[in-house]
Write an enzyme that holds these catalytic residues in place. Structure first.
Site, PDB file in Angstrom:
ATOM      1  N   ARG A  78       0.920  -1.351   0.031  1.00  0.00           N
ATOM      2  CA  ARG A  78       0.208  -0.076  -0.110  1.00  0.00           C
ATOM      3  C   ARG A  78       0.763   1.214   0.055  1.00  0.00           C
ATOM      4  O   ARG A  78       0.707   2.234  -0.671  1.00  0.00           O
ATOM      5  CB  ARG A  78      -1.098   0.131   1.232  1.00  0.00           C
ATOM      6  CG  ARG A  78      -2.107  -0.720   1.086  1.00  0.00           C
ATOM      7  CD  ARG A  78      -2.596  -1.178   2.664  1.00  0.00           C
ATOM      8  NE  ARG A  78      -1.567  -2.178   2.928  1.00  0.00           N
ATOM      9  CZ  ARG A  78      -1.441  -3.364   2.339  1.00  0.00           C
ATOM     10  NH1 ARG A  78      -2.684  -3.808   1.879  1.00  0.00           N
ATOM     11  NH2 ARG A  78      -0.592  -4.132   3.012  1.00  0.00           N
ATOM     12  N   THR A  79       1.740   1.290   0.891  1.00  0.00           N
ATOM     13  CA  THR A  79       2.361   2.764   1.150  1.00  0.00           C
ATOM     14  C   THR A  79       3.194   2.919  -0.137  1.00  0.00           C
ATOM     15  O   THR A  79       3.187   4.164  -0.431  1.00  0.00           O
ATOM     16  CB  THR A  79       3.375   2.458   2.379  1.00  0.00           C
ATOM     17  OG1 THR A  79       2.703   2.003   3.442  1.00  0.00           O
ATOM     18  CG2 THR A  79       3.990   3.897   2.626  1.00  0.00           C
ATOM     19  N   LYS A 108      25.853  -3.482  -1.614  1.00  0.00           N
ATOM     20  CA  LYS A 108      27.540  -3.490  -1.786  1.00  0.00           C
ATOM     21  C   LYS A 108      28.048  -2.932  -0.398  1.00  0.00           C
ATOM     22  O   LYS A 108      29.330  -2.602  -0.408  1.00  0.00           O
ATOM     23  CB  LYS A 108      27.990  -2.773  -3.101  1.00  0.00           C
ATOM     24  CG  LYS A 108      27.434  -3.334  -4.221  1.00  0.00           C
ATOM     25  CD  LYS A 108      27.964  -2.508  -5.332  1.00  0.00           C
ATOM     26  CE  LYS A 108      27.236  -2.728  -6.721  1.00  0.00           C
ATOM     27  NZ  LYS A 108      27.673  -1.832  -7.914  1.00  0.00           N
ATOM     28  N   ARG A 130      11.524   4.251   3.347  1.00  0.00           N
ATOM     29  CA  ARG A 130      11.047   3.381   4.303  1.00  0.00           C
ATOM     30  C   ARG A 130      12.255   2.460   4.503  1.00  0.00           C
ATOM     31  O   ARG A 130      13.145   1.995   3.556  1.00  0.00           O
ATOM     32  CB  ARG A 130       9.980   2.476   3.652  1.00  0.00           C
ATOM     33  CG  ARG A 130       9.724   1.119   4.751  1.00  0.00           C
ATOM     34  CD  ARG A 130       8.724   0.341   4.129  1.00  0.00           C
ATOM     35  NE  ARG A 130       7.498   1.086   4.782  1.00  0.00           N
ATOM     36  CZ  ARG A 130       6.249   0.444   4.624  1.00  0.00           C
ATOM     37  NH1 ARG A 130       5.950  -0.954   4.565  1.00  0.00           N
ATOM     38  NH2 ARG A 130       5.102   0.994   5.001  1.00  0.00           N
ATOM     39  N   HIS A 158       5.400   5.687  11.601  1.00  0.00           N
ATOM     40  CA  HIS A 158       4.916   5.701  10.435  1.00  0.00           C
ATOM     41  C   HIS A 158       4.146   6.702  10.359  1.00  0.00           C
ATOM     42  O   HIS A 158       2.685   6.582  10.249  1.00  0.00           O
ATOM     43  CB  HIS A 158       4.185   4.349  10.285  1.00  0.00           C
ATOM     44  CG  HIS A 158       3.724   3.886   8.792  1.00  0.00           C
ATOM     45  ND1 HIS A 158       3.796   4.665   7.607  1.00  0.00           N
ATOM     46  CD2 HIS A 158       3.571   2.789   8.217  1.00  0.00           C
ATOM     47  CE1 HIS A 158       3.669   3.977   6.406  1.00  0.00           C
ATOM     48  NE2 HIS A 158       3.384   3.203   6.921  1.00  0.00           N
TER      49      HIS A 158
HETATM   50  C1  NCD Z   1       2.533  -1.436   8.065  1.00  0.00           C
HETATM   51  C2  NCD Z   1       3.699  -0.981   8.146  1.00  0.00           C
HETATM   52  O1  NCD Z   1       4.523  -1.099   7.250  1.00  0.00           O
HETATM   53  O2  NCD Z   1       4.350  -0.743   9.107  1.00  0.00           O
HETATM   54  N1  NCD Z   1       1.825  -1.290   6.705  1.00  0.00           N
HETATM   55  C3  NCD Z   1       1.666  -0.298   6.019  1.00  0.00           C
HETATM   56  O3  NCD Z   1       2.240   0.597   5.995  1.00  0.00           O
HETATM   57  N2  NCD Z   1       0.395  -0.297   5.837  1.00  0.00           N
HETATM   58  C4  NCD Z   1       2.038  -2.365   9.027  1.00  0.00           C
HETATM   59  C5  NCD Z   1       2.667  -3.680   9.112  1.00  0.00           C
HETATM   60  O4  NCD Z   1       3.703  -4.161   8.267  1.00  0.00           O
HETATM   61  O5  NCD Z   1       1.989  -4.689   9.759  1.00  0.00           O
END
Ligand code: NCD
Length: 335
Positions: A78-79, A108, A130, A158
């Site tokens: 999703r993100t 590397k 991320r 997040h």
């Molecule tokens: C979450 C995350 O990556 O922290 N997912 C997300 O971004 N929607 C939750 C998870 O991974 O459980």
């Protein structure tokens, strides 16, 4: 490999005035909820509403000539997709690299600092990051003048997920604010970064009743519970899901975060301790909203998906609105 900064030190840095965001977003980094005020959150929500409600004839590619790099060191559906899509819908040039740890020079041995400096040198206006380290977004922000948007840093934060969760709660409950709501957080409250960011964001916006339901080994970190209590949030910690759901206006369930467990035996023991089923939902209020950041593993039975209170797939869609708003504000194309 360097050891990531502990959470308290990261937050101490971010509480300094230079990191705070009021209603001027242009050129700012978004690393943590700690940087936000209620006024900044209201601005993001208003811009998200504005962009979502524009009639098609008024939807303009306002991010033309803006170059966005979406760099993901951890898995995502999703993100990643919604940042890519949000940038594209606003007309930006978006380049995404998924699996940075395997497919960039990180494999590397390149440091995160050198990576973001390289991306900066290649005409980039915004980096969406991320990464598995708690302090990754802070390290990246210190290494480059390109604004960093934190799309998930370790177990810590997040923030863009929390903002889309807040928008979901307001839309689904139909309430003008979160002030009177009781929010139940369920699952891996120790390792889940979404619950850490969302609980802080809801407290900032005036929510004063939380229930934390988890097995004993996955409780909310003590320093976060203490921080919320200092903001006059009334907190109940329990491990009794059928009882807890009866009191909740919002049920926010989360996955047990397998990747952070030391042994598979520990994970196996924790993973099935709480499952939301139609029987559990029969105990919940008729007006309750059931949310989950996804991915869902076994903690919500698929039989619940048809329940009108199950909002987790509608929740995904709010990600697009919030990420469009953040890209528009941080690029300076909207204020
Ligand atoms: C979450 C995350 O990556 O922290 N997912 C997300 O971004 N929607 C939750 C998870 O991974 O459980």
């Amino acid at each position: 490999m360097s050891v990531p900064l502990p959470p308290d030190q990261i937050f101490a840095v971010l509480r300094a005035p230079s990191w705070q965001i009021d209603t001027r977003f242009a050129g700012k980094d978004l690393i943590s909820i700690e940087q936000l005020r209620a006024s900044s959150v209201r601005r993001i929500l208003a811009v998200a509403d504005h962009l979502e409600n524009l009639p098609p004839a008024y939807q303009k590619p306002i991010l033309t000539d803006i170059n966005i790099a979406v760099l993901f060191y951890q898995p995502s559906t999703r993100t990643y997709f919604s940042f890519m899509r949000a940038g594209q819908l606003l007309g930006a040039n978006v380049i995404g690299i998924h699996g940075m740890d395997n497919f960039s020079s990180a494999y590397k041995g390149e440091t995160l600092i050198d990576t973001v400096r390289t991306i900066e040198a290649l005409a980039t206006d915004i980096i969406v990051l991320r990464h598995f380290d708690d302090d990754s977004a802070l390290i990246a922000a210190n290494a480059t003048s390109v604004p960093i948007i934190n799309a998930g840093s370790g177990k810590l934060e997040h923030p863009t997920q929390a903002l889309l969760d807040l928008r979901t709660i307001l839309v689904e409950t139909g309430q003008p604010s979160v002030e009177g709501l009781t929010v139940l957080f369920v699952g891996d409250l120790k390792n889940g970064r979404t619950v850490h960011s969302l609980s802080k964001l809801l407290a900032l916006m005036g929510c004063r009743r939380f229930i934390f339901d988890s097995p004993p080994q996955l409780k909310m970190p003590r320093n976060l519970v203490d921080q919320l209590a200092l903001q006059d949030v009334v907190i109940e910690e329990t491990n009794n899901l059928p009882l807890a759901v009866q009191y909740a206006d919002v049920i926010y369930d989360t996955r047990v975060q397998k990747e952070w467990f030391r042994s598979d035996a520990d994970y196996q023991q924790a993973k099935d301790s709480q499952q939301i089923t139609p029987a559990i939902m029969s105990e919940a209020k008729s007006t309750a909203v059931l949310m989950h950041p996804l991915p869902r593993v076994d903690e919500i039975s698929p039989d619940v998906d048809a329940d009108p209170r199950a909002a987790y797939f509608r929740q995904v869609n709010h990600g697009l609105a919030i990420r469009k708003a953040l890209l528009a504000l941080i690029s300076g194309r909207m204020s």
